[in-house]
Write an enzyme that holds these catalytic residues in place. Structure first.
Site, PDB file in Angstrom:
ATOM      1  N   HIS A 152     -17.302 -12.433 -31.193  1.00  0.00           N
ATOM      2  CA  HIS A 152     -16.206 -13.156 -31.128  1.00  0.00           C
ATOM      3  C   HIS A 152     -16.496 -14.577 -32.019  1.00  0.00           C
ATOM      4  O   HIS A 152     -15.667 -14.929 -33.021  1.00  0.00           O
ATOM      5  CB  HIS A 152     -15.665 -13.784 -29.936  1.00  0.00           C
ATOM      6  CG  HIS A 152     -15.272 -12.589 -29.060  1.00  0.00           C
ATOM      7  ND1 HIS A 152     -15.947 -12.258 -27.630  1.00  0.00           N
ATOM      8  CD2 HIS A 152     -14.257 -11.660 -29.108  1.00  0.00           C
ATOM      9  CE1 HIS A 152     -15.128 -11.329 -26.952  1.00  0.00           C
ATOM     10  NE2 HIS A 152     -14.408 -10.672 -27.955  1.00  0.00           N
ATOM     11  N   ARG A 171     -14.605  -3.504 -35.412  1.00  0.00           N
ATOM     12  CA  ARG A 171     -15.977  -3.142 -35.029  1.00  0.00           C
ATOM     13  C   ARG A 171     -16.173  -1.667 -35.797  1.00  0.00           C
ATOM     14  O   ARG A 171     -16.713  -1.722 -37.073  1.00  0.00           O
ATOM     15  CB  ARG A 171     -16.401  -2.887 -33.557  1.00  0.00           C
ATOM     16  CG  ARG A 171     -16.557  -4.435 -33.119  1.00  0.00           C
ATOM     17  CD  ARG A 171     -16.755  -4.618 -31.550  1.00  0.00           C
ATOM     18  NE  ARG A 171     -15.378  -4.471 -31.235  1.00  0.00           N
ATOM     19  CZ  ARG A 171     -15.028  -4.768 -29.931  1.00  0.00           C
ATOM     20  NH1 ARG A 171     -15.735  -5.060 -29.160  1.00  0.00           N
ATOM     21  NH2 ARG A 171     -13.752  -4.556 -29.578  1.00  0.00           N
ATOM     22  N   SER A 226     -17.291  -7.591 -24.801  1.00  0.00           N
ATOM     23  CA  SER A 226     -17.528  -8.352 -23.632  1.00  0.00           C
ATOM     24  C   SER A 226     -18.149  -7.110 -22.588  1.00  0.00           C
ATOM     25  O   SER A 226     -18.799  -7.381 -21.740  1.00  0.00           O
ATOM     26  CB  SER A 226     -16.189  -8.993 -23.032  1.00  0.00           C
ATOM     27  OG  SER A 226     -15.804  -9.903 -24.173  1.00  0.00           O
ATOM     28  N   LYS A 229      -6.542  -5.321 -18.764  1.00  0.00           N
ATOM     29  CA  LYS A 229      -8.072  -5.233 -18.191  1.00  0.00           C
ATOM     30  C   LYS A 229      -8.026  -6.144 -17.026  1.00  0.00           C
ATOM     31  O   LYS A 229      -7.402  -7.323 -16.941  1.00  0.00           O
ATOM     32  CB  LYS A 229      -8.909  -5.660 -19.344  1.00  0.00           C
ATOM     33  CG  LYS A 229      -8.933  -4.989 -20.566  1.00  0.00           C
ATOM     34  CD  LYS A 229      -9.898  -5.709 -21.579  1.00  0.00           C
ATOM     35  CE  LYS A 229      -9.729  -5.047 -23.083  1.00  0.00           C
ATOM     36  NZ  LYS A 229     -10.438  -5.870 -24.041  1.00  0.00           N
TER      37      LYS A 229
HETATM   38  P1  ADP Z   1     -13.471  -7.240 -26.245  1.00  0.00           P
HETATM   39  O1  ADP Z   1     -13.136  -5.840 -27.010  1.00  0.00           O
HETATM   40  O2  ADP Z   1     -15.058  -7.233 -26.180  1.00  0.00           O
HETATM   41  O3  ADP Z   1     -13.009  -7.263 -24.563  1.00  0.00           O
HETATM   42  P2  ADP Z   1     -11.348  -8.993 -26.921  1.00  0.00           P
HETATM   43  O4  ADP Z   1     -10.289  -8.142 -26.286  1.00  0.00           O
HETATM   44  O5  ADP Z   1     -11.632 -10.270 -26.446  1.00  0.00           O
HETATM   45  O6  ADP Z   1     -12.781  -8.234 -26.910  1.00  0.00           O
HETATM   46  O7  ADP Z   1     -11.244  -9.120 -28.475  1.00  0.00           O
HETATM   47  C1  ADP Z   1     -10.620 -10.092 -29.218  1.00  0.00           C
HETATM   48  C2  ADP Z   1     -11.006  -9.827 -30.596  1.00  0.00           C
HETATM   49  O8  ADP Z   1     -12.400  -9.880 -31.188  1.00  0.00           O
HETATM   50  C3  ADP Z   1     -10.493  -8.510 -31.196  1.00  0.00           C
HETATM   51  O9  ADP Z   1      -9.966  -8.501 -32.505  1.00  0.00           O
HETATM   52  C4  ADP Z   1     -11.981  -7.451 -31.002  1.00  0.00           C
HETATM   53  O10 ADP Z   1     -11.905  -6.743 -32.302  1.00  0.00           O
HETATM   54  C5  ADP Z   1     -12.787  -8.673 -31.886  1.00  0.00           C
HETATM   55  N1  ADP Z   1     -14.157  -8.451 -31.381  1.00  0.00           N
HETATM   56  C6  ADP Z   1     -14.434  -8.282 -30.082  1.00  0.00           C
HETATM   57  N2  ADP Z   1     -15.991  -8.010 -30.339  1.00  0.00           N
HETATM   58  C7  ADP Z   1     -16.311  -8.072 -31.573  1.00  0.00           C
HETATM   59  C8  ADP Z   1     -17.546  -8.071 -32.317  1.00  0.00           C
HETATM   60  N3  ADP Z   1     -18.353  -7.702 -31.677  1.00  0.00           N
HETATM   61  N4  ADP Z   1     -17.486  -8.113 -33.736  1.00  0.00           N
HETATM   62  C9  ADP Z   1     -16.261  -8.557 -34.233  1.00  0.00           C
HETATM   63  N5  ADP Z   1     -15.069  -8.656 -33.513  1.00  0.00           N
HETATM   64  C10 ADP Z   1     -15.173  -8.522 -32.303  1.00  0.00           C
END
Ligand code: ADP
Length: 164
Positions: free
Chosen positions: A18, A91, A129, A42
């Protein structure tokens, strides 16, 4: 141009993946609103307040980043803030279908905001996460996955919900 961009997510908790996306977005747009979305399907481990606090800590050195939370639709939030971009990290192919569907839906709901995808950095391709929670709650080492300044906070929380 003076463009406000939104970086939405659940950030439960914020990971190095993130943070990488937020940093890169902050170099592309004048103002970044990182928004903790509290309306997702979630079940969260960290409260919205805890997630915002961790995000504030890890982005403290980035001048044009603000942290907020929102419980409604992302499209409405972007309109309210006059944001022209919604920045998301991509990703693997597995993210694509869902993210594409969300991007088209958000565009329909708020035509003024476009979704911009940034490719995840190679070292964060696998990072999520949920992976941090799986490893951390089983007592594994999550130093490589989360910013050092919030490591202790995260581990304290995991200690309360330990799973082994
Ligand atoms: P997660 O899928 O880890 O629960 P979130 O719902 O908080 O994540 O995702 C928020 C944003 O951050 C989304 O656009 C997701 O694609 C991006 N994101 C999450 N993890 C990564 C990562 N490792 N690299 C790049 N972008 C990420």
């Amino acid at each position: 141009m003076n463009i406000t961009a939104v970086c939405p997510g659940s950030f439960d908790p914020v990971t190095l993946g993130h943070l990488d996306i937020i940093r890169r977005a902050a170099q592309m747009f004048e103002r970044i609103l990182v928004v903790v979305m509290s309306n997702t399907q979630k079940t969260a481990t960290f409260s919205v307040a805890e997630r915002c606090e961790m995000l504030k800590t890890v982005t403290a050195g980035i001048g044009n980043v603000e942290i907020e939370s929102h419980g409604g639709l992302l499209a409405d939030y972007a309109r309210e803030k006059n944001a022209k971009a919604i920045v998301k990290g991509l990703r693997a192919l597995s993210d694509f279908e869902y993210e594409f569907q969300m991007a088209l839906t958000n565009k329909r709901l708020n035509p003024a905001a476009d979704t911009v995808f940034l490719t995840a950095s190679a070292e964060n391709m696998y990072l999520s996460s949920s992976l941090v929670k799986q490893v951390g709650m089983m007592g594994g080492d999550i130093h490589d996955f989360v910013p050092e300044c919030i490591y202790d906070n995260i581990m304290k929380k995991f200690a309360k919900s330990i799973n082994y």
